[in-house]
Design a protein around this motif. Structure first.
Motif, PDB file in Angstrom:
ATOM      1  N   CYS A   1       0.856  -1.188   0.000  1.00 58.07           N
ATOM      2  CA  CYS A   1       0.000   0.000   0.000  1.00 58.07           C
ATOM      3  C   CYS A   1       0.893   1.240   0.000  1.00 58.07           C
ATOM      4  CB  CYS A   1      -0.902   0.021   1.231  1.00 58.07           C
ATOM      5  SG  CYS A   1      -2.122  -1.301   1.240  1.00 58.07           S
ATOM      6  N   GLY A   2       0.384   2.307  -0.582  1.00 55.66           N
ATOM      7  CA  GLY A   2       1.099   3.569  -0.576  1.00 55.66           C
ATOM      8  C   GLY A   2       1.944   3.820  -1.806  1.00 55.66           C
ATOM      9  N   MET A   3       1.813   3.006  -2.832  1.00 52.82           N
ATOM     10  CA  MET A   3       2.612   3.213  -4.038  1.00 52.82           C
ATOM     11  C   MET A   3       1.942   4.185  -5.007  1.00 52.82           C
ATOM     12  SD  MET A   3       4.338  -0.488  -4.718  1.00 52.82           S
ATOM     13  CE  MET A   3       5.495   0.215  -5.859  1.00 52.82           C
ATOM     14  N   PHE A   4       0.650   4.376  -4.871  1.00 48.92           N
ATOM     15  CA  PHE A   4      -0.094   5.297  -5.732  1.00 48.92           C
ATOM     16  C   PHE A   4      -1.363   5.697  -4.990  1.00 48.92           C
ATOM     17  CE2 PHE A   4      -2.123   1.310  -6.462  1.00 48.92           C
ATOM     18  CZ  PHE A   4      -3.428   1.587  -6.798  1.00 48.92           C
ATOM     19  N   ASP A   5      -2.061   6.671  -5.536  1.00 43.88           N
ATOM     20  CA  ASP A   5      -3.366   7.008  -4.973  1.00 43.88           C
ATOM     21  C   ASP A   5      -4.374   7.171  -6.116  1.00 43.88           C
ATOM     22  OD1 ASP A   5      -3.049   9.608  -6.012  1.00 43.88           O
ATOM     23  OD2 ASP A   5      -2.401  10.411  -4.101  1.00 43.88           O
ATOM     24  N   GLN A   6      -5.645   7.230  -5.759  1.00 37.99           N
ATOM     25  CA  GLN A   6      -6.694   7.287  -6.770  1.00 37.99           C
ATOM     26  C   GLN A   6      -6.645   8.573  -7.578  1.00 37.99           C
ATOM     27  OE1 GLN A   6     -10.012   6.452  -4.179  1.00 37.99           O
ATOM     28  NE2 GLN A   6      -9.997   4.287  -4.746  1.00 37.99           N
ATOM     29  N   GLU A   7      -6.114   9.628  -7.009  1.00 37.53           N
ATOM     30  CA  GLU A   7      -6.000  10.889  -7.742  1.00 37.53           C
ATOM     31  C   GLU A   7      -5.039  10.745  -8.926  1.00 37.53           C
ATOM     32  OE1 GLU A   7      -4.325  15.316  -6.875  1.00 37.53           O
ATOM     33  OE2 GLU A   7      -5.589  14.427  -5.325  1.00 37.53           O
ATOM     34  N   GLU A   8      -3.954  10.013  -8.730  1.00 38.24           N
ATOM     35  CA  GLU A   8      -3.004   9.786  -9.833  1.00 38.24           C
ATOM     36  C   GLU A   8      -3.678   9.074 -11.000  1.00 38.24           C
ATOM     37  OE1 GLU A   8       1.092   8.355  -8.872  1.00 38.24           O
ATOM     38  OE2 GLU A   8       0.293   8.447  -6.833  1.00 38.24           O
ATOM     39  N   ILE A   9      -4.524   8.112 -10.691  1.00 39.44           N
ATOM     40  CA  ILE A   9      -5.225   7.379 -11.741  1.00 39.44           C
ATOM     41  C   ILE A   9      -6.223   8.301 -12.433  1.00 39.44           C
ATOM     42  CG2 ILE A   9      -6.828   5.479 -12.181  1.00 39.44           C
ATOM     43  CD1 ILE A   9      -5.402   3.996  -9.908  1.00 39.44           C
ATOM     44  N   ALA A  10      -6.889   9.138 -11.649  1.00 43.18           N
ATOM     45  CA  ALA A  10      -7.893  10.044 -12.216  1.00 43.18           C
ATOM     46  C   ALA A  10      -7.288  11.042 -13.187  1.00 43.18           C
ATOM     47  CB  ALA A  10      -8.627  10.774 -11.094  1.00 43.18           C
ATOM     48  N   VAL A  11      -6.076  11.509 -12.923  1.00 47.28           N
ATOM     49  CA  VAL A  11      -5.465  12.508 -13.799  1.00 47.28           C
ATOM     50  C   VAL A  11      -4.598  11.889 -14.902  1.00 47.28           C
ATOM     51  CG1 VAL A  11      -5.501  14.280 -12.022  1.00 47.28           C
ATOM     52  CG2 VAL A  11      -3.441  12.896 -12.316  1.00 47.28           C
ATOM     53  N   ALA A  12      -4.413  10.579 -14.864  1.00 43.61           N
ATOM     54  CA  ALA A  12      -3.619   9.913 -15.907  1.00 43.61           C
ATOM     55  C   ALA A  12      -4.345  10.013 -17.242  1.00 43.61           C
ATOM     56  CB  ALA A  12      -3.389   8.443 -15.543  1.00 43.61           C
TER      57      ALA A  12
END
Length: 187
Positions: free
Chosen positions: A46-57
């Motif tokens: 856990c902690g390698m990415f967050d949902q915001e990173e996916i949303a802005v990808a």
């Protein structure tokens, strides 16, 4: 029961001009999840990415696939990886790795817990049976073939004497020096 039979018997139902067909529902048992004997082989990061990173990808699916493959490549240092799966809908944003053996999972756990990735500290733990993080049971053999580097050939002992010098008409001047082993820096 009578209403179901009546609905199944009708053939004149239409919606937006398309004829509808009605079939009895088919239910199957929910998968039981990951068998308990596999739990010691599964590491959750856990902690390698967050949902915001996916949303802005630009392409969320490509982002997730790249992240899974990066984790897979890194985890092959600890042993044979059978599957890596990212659970982007989970608020903890876990990446779950299943190894071939328990010992490989323990090595991964020791190396990855507390490590920094993308300016975040990674938390590593063994799988606890969390149903929302139930990794597929199949081995991802396509990724295994594509990502896992081929094993290095065993070192060859240097040849001495006549066998080494008889390459070009018996002249030792043309004998090739054995190649030095290739060493790649660890990241």
């Amino acid at each position: 029961e009578a209403a179901v039979k009546a609905a199944l018997a009708r053939t004149d139902w239409a919606i937006f001009g398309d004829i509808l067909t009605v079939q009895p529902a088919k239910f199957s048992d929910k998968p039981a999840g990951v068998p308990r004997d596999m739990w010691p082989r599964i590491v959750v990061l856990c902690g390698m990415f967050d949902q915001e990173e996916i949303a802005v990808a630009a392409d969320a699916r490509s982002y997730i696939l790249q992240l899974e493959e990066d984790v897979w490549a890194e985890c092959t240092k600890f042993g044979t990886v059978e599957r890596v799966q990212c659970f982007a809908a989970d608020p903890a944003c876990p990446i779950v790795i299943r190894f071939e053996r328990d010992e490989h999972a323990q090595l991964c756990l020791a190396a990855m817990h507390g490590r920094w990735y993308n300016q975040r500290q990674v938390e590593a733990e063994l799988y606890d049976g969390h149903k929302k993080r139930a990794i597929d049971l199949e081995v991802d053999s396509e990724r295994q073939r594509r990502i896992v580097p081929p094993p290095e050939p065993p070192p060859q002992p240097p040849q001495t004497g006549a066998a080494a010098g008889d390459m070009a008409g018996g002249s030792a001047a043309y004998a090739a020096e054995p190649a030095a082993p290739l060493t790649l820096p660890l990241q």
